[in-house]
Scaffold this active site. Sequence first.
Site, PDB file in Angstrom:
ATOM      1  N   LYS A   1      15.993  21.093 -11.387  1.00 43.37           N
ATOM      2  CA  LYS A   1      15.313  19.927 -11.751  1.00 43.37           C
ATOM      3  C   LYS A   1      16.392  18.851 -12.501  1.00 43.37           C
ATOM      4  CE  LYS A   1      11.511  18.880 -11.357  1.00 43.37           C
ATOM      5  NZ  LYS A   1      10.129  19.497 -12.169  1.00 43.37           N
TER       6      LYS A   1
ATOM      7  N   GLU B   1       9.378   7.936 -17.397  1.00 42.04           N
ATOM      8  CA  GLU B   1       7.857   8.352 -17.666  1.00 42.04           C
ATOM      9  C   GLU B   1       7.692   7.913 -19.183  1.00 42.04           C
ATOM     10  OE1 GLU B   1       7.972  12.574 -16.661  1.00 42.04           O
ATOM     11  OE2 GLU B   1       9.218  12.074 -14.819  1.00 42.04           O
TER      12      GLU B   1
ATOM     13  N   HIS C   1       0.863  -1.191  -0.153  1.00 36.09           N
ATOM     14  CA  HIS C   1       0.117  -0.035   0.133  1.00 36.09           C
ATOM     15  C   HIS C   1       0.829   1.157   0.001  1.00 36.09           C
ATOM     16  CE1 HIS C   1      -3.421  -2.814   1.107  1.00 36.09           C
ATOM     17  NE2 HIS C   1      -2.540  -3.143   1.882  1.00 36.09           N
TER      18      HIS C   1
END
Length: 457
Positions: free
Chosen positions: A283, A290, A156
């Site tokens: 970044k 992705e 979870h």
Amino acid sequence: MAKMWAGRFQKEESKEVNDFNSSISFDGVMFEADITGSMAHASMLGKMGIIKESDSKLIIDTLADILSDIKEGKLELDMEAEDIHMFIEAELTKRIGEVGKRLHTARSRNDQVALDIRLYLMDKVDEILKLIKEFSKTIIDLAEANKETIMPGYTHLQRAQPITFANHLLAYAYMLKRDYERFIEAKERMNYSPLGSCALAGTTYNIDREMVANTLGFNGIVMNSLDGVSDRDFTVELASAASISMMHLSRFSEEIIMWCSWEFKFIELDDAYSTGSSIMPQKKNPDICELIRGKTGRVYGDLITLLTMLKGIPLAYNKDMQEDKEAIFDALDTLKDCLKIFNPMLKTITVLKDNMYKAAQKGFINATDLADYLVKKGMAFRDAYKISGSLVSYCINNNIVLEEVSLDTFREYSKLFSDDVYDEIKLEKCTFKRTSMGASAISSVEAQIDDLKKWWK
Ligand code: ARG
């Protein structure tokens, strides 16, 4: 260009129809499969006396020339042609006239294309099998280097129990192994030659289908002539295997994306395999992961395209089936590209072991082990579970971890606690004492690595 079937027609087809109908822009890649298939067919026609041996030889030699001319860039595919089959046949006839026209005896484009796509896809599958193996090797090497790297295991997405990074990685190695087996099995099932099915009904010529199948290295022939030209279930199976494999790559990508975030910082991607932002200087983005996650949807789309294309067409050949190629080529090419880039990206990651360890120290990841401690002292697991839960709650209220609870406090919860509890709930102990098969203990991980290495042989 005048069509092969011009005899039946009074008018030439319009340019729009030709463009709409044409598949050479995407089936041109099958030129080698088409030529190889035609050579085997011509050879059989000669041996069976259906055409003259000398004609057969001339056709085969000319086809070989055409093949090398295409490969060397001396012959360009004509995008006005209807498809690769028509193009090659027209080129053959251009080069050797009358004799070239004899090749298409006892054959139809329907069995020809069914043959070509099988030959072409089986080679593609071989490339994918190789890439899957190479990638799994990278995973196993990384696991070997991280047999002692402790990290939190999750359920979870909540910290659950301690594991090693090696054990986590090997889960993916086993998924890839099954992907590999799925492709092998799919290839095995499609490895039968449909040639000789002709348009749909077979032929009155005395052909030898087995001979062609043997020449081309097939396991045998497709026994039913309508089945031979009508089904593309093998493209569905391959797209399904590709979809499952992409699903695995996508989950792995998702984890890498999380692990790269400041919230986790378990790993760092090599600069060469990450990208920056156009506005935010800090970044470092995991774009490759992705994209792999994103491209998974497109491979699923290819699978649905194939299933839907096939579901309503009556036997035998229908032009709908020309739509099989873009979908299955795209599915396999996408998987190939993803495997190709994932491998070096994973090879070059930096594993931030300290951060993994620190994360494992939080989240009461040893609460199960605390309960197991009481069980070993004689308590029933359900009671032990409750006490361990109460102690976790005590720790949360006092902002400490289980290792920091005093022995007096432990004993307030159960008299079975004694000094040895601290050793039992140490992170290292909780991780490495899990010696059951498939677990994180070093011996268990080594057994998995040995098992996986057997698969390579
Ligand atoms: N380009 C066609 C395909 O990909 C080849 C078969 C054409 N057969 C036919 N009867 N029109 O399916």
